[in-house]
Design an enzyme around this catalytic site. Structure first.
Site, PDB file in Angstrom:
ATOM      1  N   PRO A  83       0.826  -1.209   0.000  1.00 22.75           N
ATOM      2  CA  PRO A  83       0.000   0.000   0.000  1.00 22.75           C
ATOM      3  C   PRO A  83       0.859   1.257   0.000  1.00 22.75           C
ATOM      4  CG  PRO A  83       0.077  -0.938   2.205  1.00 22.75           C
ATOM      5  CD  PRO A  83       0.772  -1.921   1.298  1.00 22.75           C
ATOM      6  N   GLY A  84       0.526   2.195  -0.813  1.00 20.00           N
ATOM      7  CA  GLY A  84       1.200   3.498  -0.834  1.00 20.00           C
ATOM      8  C   GLY A  84       0.162   4.587  -0.690  1.00 20.00           C
ATOM      9  N   ARG A  85      -0.552   4.844  -1.799  1.00 26.21           N
ATOM     10  CA  ARG A  85      -1.613   5.837  -1.802  1.00 26.21           C
ATOM     11  C   ARG A  85      -2.614   5.619  -0.655  1.00 26.21           C
ATOM     12  NH1 ARG A  85      -3.558   8.187  -6.603  1.00 26.21           N
ATOM     13  NH2 ARG A  85      -2.571   6.462  -7.737  1.00 26.21           N
ATOM     14  N   TYR A 118      -3.148  13.993 -15.244  1.00 24.97           N
ATOM     15  CA  TYR A 118      -4.212  13.010 -15.361  1.00 24.97           C
ATOM     16  C   TYR A 118      -5.623  13.605 -15.328  1.00 24.97           C
ATOM     17  CZ  TYR A 118      -0.365  10.308 -13.143  1.00 24.97           C
ATOM     18  OH  TYR A 118       0.832   9.756 -12.800  1.00 24.97           O
ATOM     19  N   CYS A 146       3.626  30.068 -15.047  1.00 25.87           N
ATOM     20  CA  CYS A 146       3.433  30.621 -16.392  1.00 25.87           C
ATOM     21  C   CYS A 146       3.193  29.452 -17.348  1.00 25.87           C
ATOM     22  CB  CYS A 146       4.646  31.452 -16.795  1.00 25.87           C
ATOM     23  SG  CYS A 146       4.399  32.388 -18.297  1.00 25.87           S
ATOM     24  N   GLU A 147       2.018  28.871 -17.253  1.00 30.72           N
ATOM     25  CA  GLU A 147       1.659  27.659 -17.981  1.00 30.72           C
ATOM     26  C   GLU A 147       0.144  27.558 -18.010  1.00 30.72           C
ATOM     27  OE1 GLU A 147       2.788  24.531 -20.225  1.00 30.72           O
ATOM     28  OE2 GLU A 147       4.314  25.495 -18.972  1.00 30.72           O
TER      29      GLU A 147
END
Length: 431
Positions: A291-293, A334, A361-362
């Protein structure tokens, strides 16, 4: 509110893990990562107890630390008695410097260099999760030069489609990760591993993807893996003692996502594993999960200050904040959904449609589009929930923006786990 650790204070502001978020923003400034230490420990214990209860002795969770890596998280993992997995020399070194026991550290990754492998062996890495035959040979040669026999498990791809986002699906045959079962490559890799003198093969690993809410894909993967292990026993005479089923259980980013009972899901996987092992007359192996998330995501929240509100009539309302894709690139990558609050006006009705715009600035530097929040004004605090995974770990210095600090919260105190970067930090490597 989205999670049990999110509440509204008596004065109408947002609370997280029992702390007033507006006061924390004033104390530490923004952008600011918050991590609920109590929730992290609670979730670790759920996984640990479930694996102990439903699988053979030695079954244990391994924290997939790419989700959130800093010295403090490895200290927590050590204190809770679980394993960790790392995917780079940087993560390994962080765990090492945090005093995490290296024998409980598993080294992942599909592209380990000679230097990576040698560094890990020098530090006493517990086990390599081997991605390909070339890596097997490297580990064997380097282990021989150090006079060690290195523990390994082979990562194989079971050919499972978990019906998740294609960018976080990892178990298909054509995945860059692992060795395919379907075409016979995994059997040959196993044969190779068993022939080498300086590696000790313990078992097999698979990982099918992330943000999965049902147990069915894990059950299917477990069945494929057990049948593969039976095939290896019959053809090569090798009985694997370990099966690592990877990670991937989802978390609730918005109210549209289901709430997962992790213990119940693990039990469902255990029933399937035990049943197929019984049918195949195969001893149930030690089970590892990664498990991570699901350990850290909903234990996290990010706070921002509103710099401006720009209303383009008949089009959209931009709420510009002092952070953005540099501290949370997941929407740009995503279009990941998040739950957003006006923390300064948490008790007021969320009746204002806002696009949360970052400072870079994107054009694609957005946190969320068309979310409903209480109408904001300059200097309000915006809170984005469920940011404990893949936010700090994916943060960058694009536009030469310094990365925020990480503050841990527990029942006794709030404290800095990672310092805020300074402008001098940004130029410290320039020559």
């Amino acid at each position: 509110m989205l999670s049990k650790n999110i509440t509204i204070s008596e004065n109408g502001t947002l609370e997280f893990a029992g702390y007033n978020t507006v006061e924390l923003a004033q104390k530490y400034s923004t952008p600011l990562y918050l991590m609920d230490e109590e929730m992290i420990r609670e979730r670790i214990r759920v996984y640990k107890k479930a694996l102990e209860d439903f699988f053979p002795s030695g079954s244990v969770p391994e924290y997939a630390s790419k989700a959130f890596s800093c010295k403090r998280i490895y200290e927590i993992a050590r204190e809770e008695g679980i394993n960790v997995d790392v995917v780079s020399p940087g993560e390994l070194y962080t765990a090492y410097k945090a005093g995490f026991p290296m024998e409980k550290c598993f080294y992942h990754g599909n592209s380990k260099s000679c230097q990576d492998i040698e560094f890990a062996i020098q530090k006493g890495i517990g086990c390599f999760v081997v991605d390909n035959v070339s890596e097997l040979s490297l580990i064997d040669n380097i282990s021989k030069s150090y006079g060690v026999i290195q523990r390994v498990i082979l990562r194989v791809t079971p050919g499972i489609d978990p019906h998740t986002h294609k960018k976080i699906s990892t178990g298909s045959v054509e995945s860059k990760f692992g060795i395919p079962i379907d075409n016979g490559d995994a059997v040959e890799a196993t044969r190779k591993a068993l022939s080498l003198k300086n590696v000790s093969l313990e078992g097999f690993h698979c990982h099918i993807g992330s943000q999965i809410f049902e147990s069915e894909p894990f059950v299917t993967a477990a069945k494929v893996m057990i049948k593969f292990m039976v095939k290896i026993k019959n053809e090569l005479g090798f009985i694997a003692s370990t099966l690592n089923l990877g990670g991937g259980f989802g978390v609730q980013y918005t109210e549209n996502d289901p709430v997962i009972d992790y213990r119940a899901k693990i039990e469902e996987v255990a029933v399937a594993v035990n049943e197929i092992c019984k049918n195949e007359n195969f001893e149930v192996p030690k089970i590892l999960m990664e498990p991570g998330r699901s350990l850290v995501a909903d234990a996290g929240m990010t706070l921002y200050t509103v710099n401006s509100v720009k209303e383009i009539k008949d089009y959209r309302n931009y709420v510009s904040i002092d952070g953005g894709m540099t501290d949370n690139p997941r929407y740009a990558l995503y279009e990941s959904e998040y739950t957003v609050y006006n923390a300064s006006k948490a008790s007021k009705e969320a009746d204002y449609v806002a696009t949360i715009a970052g400072r870079c600035c994107e054009s694609g530097d957005l946190i969320q589009e068309n979310v409903m929040i209480a109408k904001p004004e300059e200097n309000d605090i915006i809170a984005v929930a469920t940011t404990g995974a893949y936010n700090y770990s994916m943060a960058s210095n694009y536009n030469r923006v310094a990365r925020p600090c990480v503050v841990m919260l527990n029942s006794e105190k709030d404290y800095i786990a990672v310092k805020r970067e300074t402008l001098d930090d940004l130029i410290s490597l320039d020559v």
